[in-house]
Design a protein around this motif. Structure first.
Motif, mmCIF file in Angstrom:
data_model
loop_
_atom_site.group_PDB
_atom_site.id
_atom_site.type_symbol
_atom_site.label_atom_id
_atom_site.label_comp_id
_atom_site.label_asym_id
_atom_site.label_seq_id
_atom_site.Cartn_x
_atom_site.Cartn_y
_atom_site.Cartn_z
ATOM 1 N N TYR A 1 0.736 -1.288 -0.122
ATOM 2 C CA TYR A 1 0.118 -0.024 0.119
ATOM 3 C C TYR A 1 0.946 1.268 -0.144
ATOM 4 O O TYR A 1 0.337 2.241 -0.510
ATOM 5 N N ARG A 15 -2.640 6.767 -1.837
ATOM 6 C CA ARG A 15 -2.069 7.016 -0.356
ATOM 7 C C ARG A 15 -1.705 8.588 -0.465
ATOM 8 O O ARG A 15 -1.738 9.530 0.382
ATOM 9 N N LYS A 47 -3.464 11.620 1.652
ATOM 10 C CA LYS A 47 -2.796 12.663 2.297
ATOM 11 C C LYS A 47 -3.000 14.026 1.859
ATOM 12 O O LYS A 47 -2.913 15.070 2.796
ATOM 13 N N LEU A 76 -6.233 15.256 3.353
ATOM 14 C CA LEU A 76 -6.296 15.646 4.653
ATOM 15 C C LEU A 76 -5.375 16.963 5.115
ATOM 16 O O LEU A 76 -5.897 17.648 5.737
ATOM 17 N N ALA A 115 -9.557 24.081 7.669
ATOM 18 C CA ALA A 115 -10.060 24.213 8.963
ATOM 19 C C ALA A 115 -9.423 25.503 9.678
ATOM 20 O O ALA A 115 -10.433 26.002 10.287
ATOM 21 N N PHE A 141 -13.134 8.824 25.190
ATOM 22 C CA PHE A 141 -12.964 7.610 24.271
ATOM 23 C C PHE A 141 -12.102 6.648 24.946
ATOM 24 O O PHE A 141 -12.082 5.278 24.613
ATOM 25 N N LYS A 173 -12.793 2.806 25.366
ATOM 26 C CA LYS A 173 -11.972 1.405 25.116
ATOM 27 C C LYS A 173 -11.678 0.519 26.035
ATOM 28 O O LYS A 173 -11.979 -0.693 25.943
ATOM 29 N N LEU A 223 -13.104 11.826 6.059
ATOM 30 C CA LEU A 223 -11.988 12.607 6.808
ATOM 31 C C LEU A 223 -11.513 11.638 7.889
ATOM 32 O O LEU A 223 -10.232 11.566 8.019
ATOM 33 N N LEU A 252 -9.694 8.683 6.328
ATOM 34 C CA LEU A 252 -8.509 8.919 5.762
ATOM 35 C C LEU A 252 -7.530 9.058 6.873
ATOM 36 O O LEU A 252 -6.266 8.770 6.855
ATOM 37 N N MET A 253 -7.947 9.688 8.085
ATOM 38 C CA MET A 253 -6.853 10.184 9.103
ATOM 39 C C MET A 253 -6.357 8.516 9.578
ATOM 40 O O MET A 253 -5.367 8.304 9.920
ATOM 41 N N GLU A 301 -6.318 5.820 8.223
ATOM 42 C CA GLU A 301 -5.602 5.187 7.099
ATOM 43 C C GLU A 301 -4.247 5.480 7.188
ATOM 44 O O GLU A 301 -3.134 4.866 7.052
ATOM 45 N N VAL A 302 -3.954 6.824 6.567
ATOM 46 C CA VAL A 302 -2.656 7.488 6.317
ATOM 47 C C VAL A 302 -2.052 8.282 7.282
ATOM 48 O O VAL A 302 -0.806 8.652 6.926
ATOM 49 N N TYR A 325 -3.890 16.925 13.443
ATOM 50 C CA TYR A 325 -5.153 16.995 12.633
ATOM 51 C C TYR A 325 -6.327 17.338 13.467
ATOM 52 O O TYR A 325 -7.112 18.083 13.228
ATOM 53 N N PHE A 383 -8.958 20.320 13.442
ATOM 54 C CA PHE A 383 -10.538 20.060 13.319
ATOM 55 C C PHE A 383 -11.265 20.339 14.299
ATOM 56 O O PHE A 383 -12.537 20.563 14.152
ATOM 57 N N LEU A 392 -15.884 18.578 10.182
ATOM 58 C CA LEU A 392 -14.533 18.477 10.730
ATOM 59 C C LEU A 392 -14.333 17.818 12.267
ATOM 60 O O LEU A 392 -13.575 17.073 12.568
ATOM 61 N N VAL A 446 -13.123 13.832 13.762
ATOM 62 C CA VAL A 446 -11.897 13.656 15.067
ATOM 63 C C VAL A 446 -12.839 12.686 15.614
ATOM 64 O O VAL A 446 -12.058 11.377 16.134
ATOM 65 N N ILE A 447 -14.209 12.636 15.893
ATOM 66 C CA ILE A 447 -14.976 11.555 16.950
ATOM 67 C C ILE A 447 -14.905 10.217 15.959
ATOM 68 O O ILE A 447 -14.589 9.387 16.529
ATOM 69 N N LYS A 457 -11.733 8.675 16.653
ATOM 70 C CA LYS A 457 -11.584 8.003 17.915
ATOM 71 C C LYS A 457 -12.358 6.959 17.957
ATOM 72 O O LYS A 457 -11.963 5.765 18.490
ATOM 73 N N LEU A 458 -13.454 6.639 17.265
ATOM 74 C CA LEU A 458 -14.309 5.549 17.190
ATOM 75 C C LEU A 458 -13.611 4.445 16.512
ATOM 76 O O LEU A 458 -13.636 3.350 17.017
ATOM 77 N N GLU A 471 -10.607 4.052 16.404
ATOM 78 C CA GLU A 471 -9.409 3.648 16.985
ATOM 79 C C GLU A 471 -9.771 2.601 18.181
ATOM 80 O O GLU A 471 -8.945 1.811 18.767
ATOM 81 N N LYS A 493 -9.826 -4.896 0.037
ATOM 82 C CA LYS A 493 -9.108 -3.612 -0.303
ATOM 83 C C LYS A 493 -9.481 -2.777 0.866
ATOM 84 O O LYS A 493 -10.360 -2.853 1.630
ATOM 85 N N ARG A 494 -8.716 -1.465 1.073
ATOM 86 C CA ARG A 494 -8.772 -0.795 2.309
ATOM 87 C C ARG A 494 -10.230 -0.165 2.071
ATOM 88 O O ARG A 494 -10.904 -0.125 3.399
#
Lengths: 275, 288
Positions: free
Chosen positions: A4, A10, A14, A17, A24, A270, A274, B87, B90-91, B93-94, B103, B107, B169, B173-174, B177-178, B180, B196-197
């Motif tokens: 990947y 990718r 990026k 983002l 923002a 969060f 967890k 978003l 994306l965060m 993943e990369v 970020y 955000f 935005l 973020v939430i 976190k979810l 994660e 695939k991803r």
């Protein structure tokens, strides 16, 4: 993992983002820059990045009576409402979290349902009521109204915070002979303090940013800062853009001061989930 | 031993009593006012019972406001969730953990701003001649004018974009976190099956997060009802009535144009009934 890494997807991700991150904050940065510009540097067809900065807008804003009154009103109204919210909301949240009864679910739903009420539906009758009582356009009226907001929000967020306190600590305190009240004061409050501060900060930001109720409940004396700022923006065509930008920056600063507190509050919520 | 304490009563009863009084008095009074014909300019009033409501349903501007509110609700909720999930994934993943934290901090900033500030920041950015957001358009077209806030077709979307800027935005973020909090095993399993991803997220992670994502949408639906500040500062319901939502129309009927407090209150009561019924039903369903 490895295949990947080299994909163009990718890179695009990026870039997207980075673009979102830019979007923002850039509008806010630009507003701050405009607050430091003379009007001629703002009204340009091609945005100016290089300019001679001026503090005229900021000093004008800080020298205006209406702005200072608005600032004072906002601080007093929001500060008092948050204090009332703390005094009434935290104990109630603790009782719901630690002394479950058959109404606990209903109480939580009631507190949340206060948030469903359309602000207009609250503001119109309150305006008539305050007019009749003779408190229209005064800070006490605003404080009482706002304390409904702060109280329900603090209570809503503090219930999970108190539930997150390990029960064993409280049980140990009971065994040591602490009464129910001193367990709340000496154990639950300090242990949950970090999350509670987040909840309190959130309620402050909420009422600081509140607009509709303040607009309807004030005509001259009790105007809060958002109202004063919005009036500056309604001054017809000859808008003093620099001054306006400066007032937006002033209005936005207090909530941004809580950025750190609120983002760590979010993390702790969060992390709890967890574990 | 804690069961016998007086603490729950002393801690709960005063607070709940105050909350009940503070919320029920205005709510009931809103209904009372809606059944009268109060005006701001005149001190007297009489009972007109349901005639305000009858008038409302014959008022085309009211029906327009209902439609605008529904559009606003759909546009902002859908766009916010799309931006947040996009978003957030994306965060996830990369970005490494440091970049993620960075970020996340960025955000959260827009949602902390007072709506009035956000509205003003973007109102100026959308200015047809000097705005920074319309500058690329002027640059590309050689100085043509594009004024999104004063065109009936684009005004609602321009204002909605500010709402999505704030909430989309923040929700990203939430969502991160979810993601994660999810256990890594199902993702690993899907990866071993050569998924695939995007497939992993579409079929594994997002379905696992269905319940919290629905709660998130629920929160956004409630917050979207509070559109007044943005619309008041950016368009005042204009151009014409293109962005006149229910609270904007109620405000202008009650305060700006005619001071018909009772008429405005009737509108507010209808909003209240609609939202309380809808959200109570949704909430019970989310909880179930």
């Amino acid at each position: 993992m490895k295949p990947y890494r080299l994909r163009p997807g990718r890179l695009i991700a990026k870039a997207l983002l980075a673009l979102a991150g830019f979007l923002a904050v850039f509008p806010l940065v630009w507003t701050t820059l405009n607050a430091l510009k003379n009007n001629v540097d703002i009204i340009t067809r091609v945005p100016k990045v290089v300019f001679t900065p001026t503090l005229a807008n900021i000093s004008y804003i800080l020298g205006r009576d209406s702005v200072l009154t608005g600032l004072y009103n906002s601080v007093v109204a929001c500060g008092s409402a948050v204090l009332i919210g703390i005094v009434l909301g935290l104990p109630a949240a603790y009782a719901v979290a630690r002394y479950p009864n058959r109404f606990a679910g209903d109480i939580q739903f009631f507190v949340l349902s206060l948030r469903f009420l359309p602000p207009v539906a609250v503001a119109i009758p309150l305006m008539v009521i305050w007019l009749q009582v003779g408190l229209y356009d005064t800070l006490p009226a605003l404080i009482v109204t706002y304390s409904l907001l702060t109280n329900s929000v603090i209570m809503w967020l503090a219930i999970p915070a108190f539930q997150g306190v390990p029960k064993e600590i409280e049980e140990a305190a009971f065994v040591d002979g602490y009464g129910a009240y001193s367990v709340f004061w000496r154990i639950a409050l300090p242990v949950a303090a970090r999350s509670l501060i987040g909840a309190i900060a959130f309620s402050f930001v909420l009422v600081w940013n509140e607009f509709l109720i303040a607009l309807m409940l004030s005509s001259s004396n009790a105007k809060t800062l958002p109202i004063v700022a919005s009036e500056l923006s309604q001054q017809g065509m000859n808008v003093p853009w620099g001054i306006l930008n400066a007032s937006v920056v002033l209005l936005s600063l207090p909530p941004l001061l809580f950025l750190g507190v609120l983002s760590s509050f979010l993390n702790s919520v969060f992390r709890q989930k967890k574990s | 031993m804690r069961r016998r304490s007086s603490l729950p009563v002393t801690f709960l009863v005063p607070t709940l009593a105050i909350l009940l009084v503070l919320s029920m008095v205005p709510t009931l009074y809103a209904i009372v006012i809606a059944l009268q014909n109060r005006e701001l300019s005149a001190p007297g009033y009489s009972w007109v019972w349901l005639s305000n409501f009858a008038d409302l349903f014959a008022d085309r501007r009211f029906l327009n406001a209902v439609w605008v509110s529904v559009k606003w609700e759909i546009v902002t909720v859908v766009a916010t969730m799309a931006v947040a999930i996009g978003l957030g994934v994306l965060m996830f993943e990369v970005s490494g953990s440091r970049l993620r934290n960075f970020y996340c901090l960025l955000f959260i900033i827009p949602v902390l701003l007072p709506r009035v500030s956000a509205a003003f920041v973007w109102k100026f950015a959308y200015h047809p001649l000097y705005g920074i957001a319309t500058y690329p358009y002027r640059l590309v077209t050689g100085g043509l004018i594009f004024d999104p806030l004063s065109k009936a077709g684009t005004a609602l979307f321009a204002v909605a974009s500010v709402d999505v800027w704030q909430w989309g935005l923040f929700f990203a973020v939430i969502v991160l976190k979810l993601l994660e909090t999810l256990p890594p095993q199902p993702i690993e399993a899907a990866r071993l099956d050569h998924a695939k991803r995007w497939q992993i997220h579409a079929y594994v992670t997002l379905p696992m997060l269905k319940a919290p994502l629905i709660s998130l949408m629920f929160v956004k639906m409630i917050e979207s009802l509070r559109s007044f500040d943005l619309i008041y500062v950016m368009t005042r319901g204009g151009p014409g009535v293109a962005t006149e939502t229910l609270d904007m129309y109620a405000f202008s009927q009650g305060f700006i144009e005619s001071g018909k407090v009772s008429y405005a209150s009737a509108m507010a009561v209808l909003m209240m009934i609609a939202t309380v019924i809808t959200f109570t039903m949704l909430w019970k369903r989310v909880q179930a």
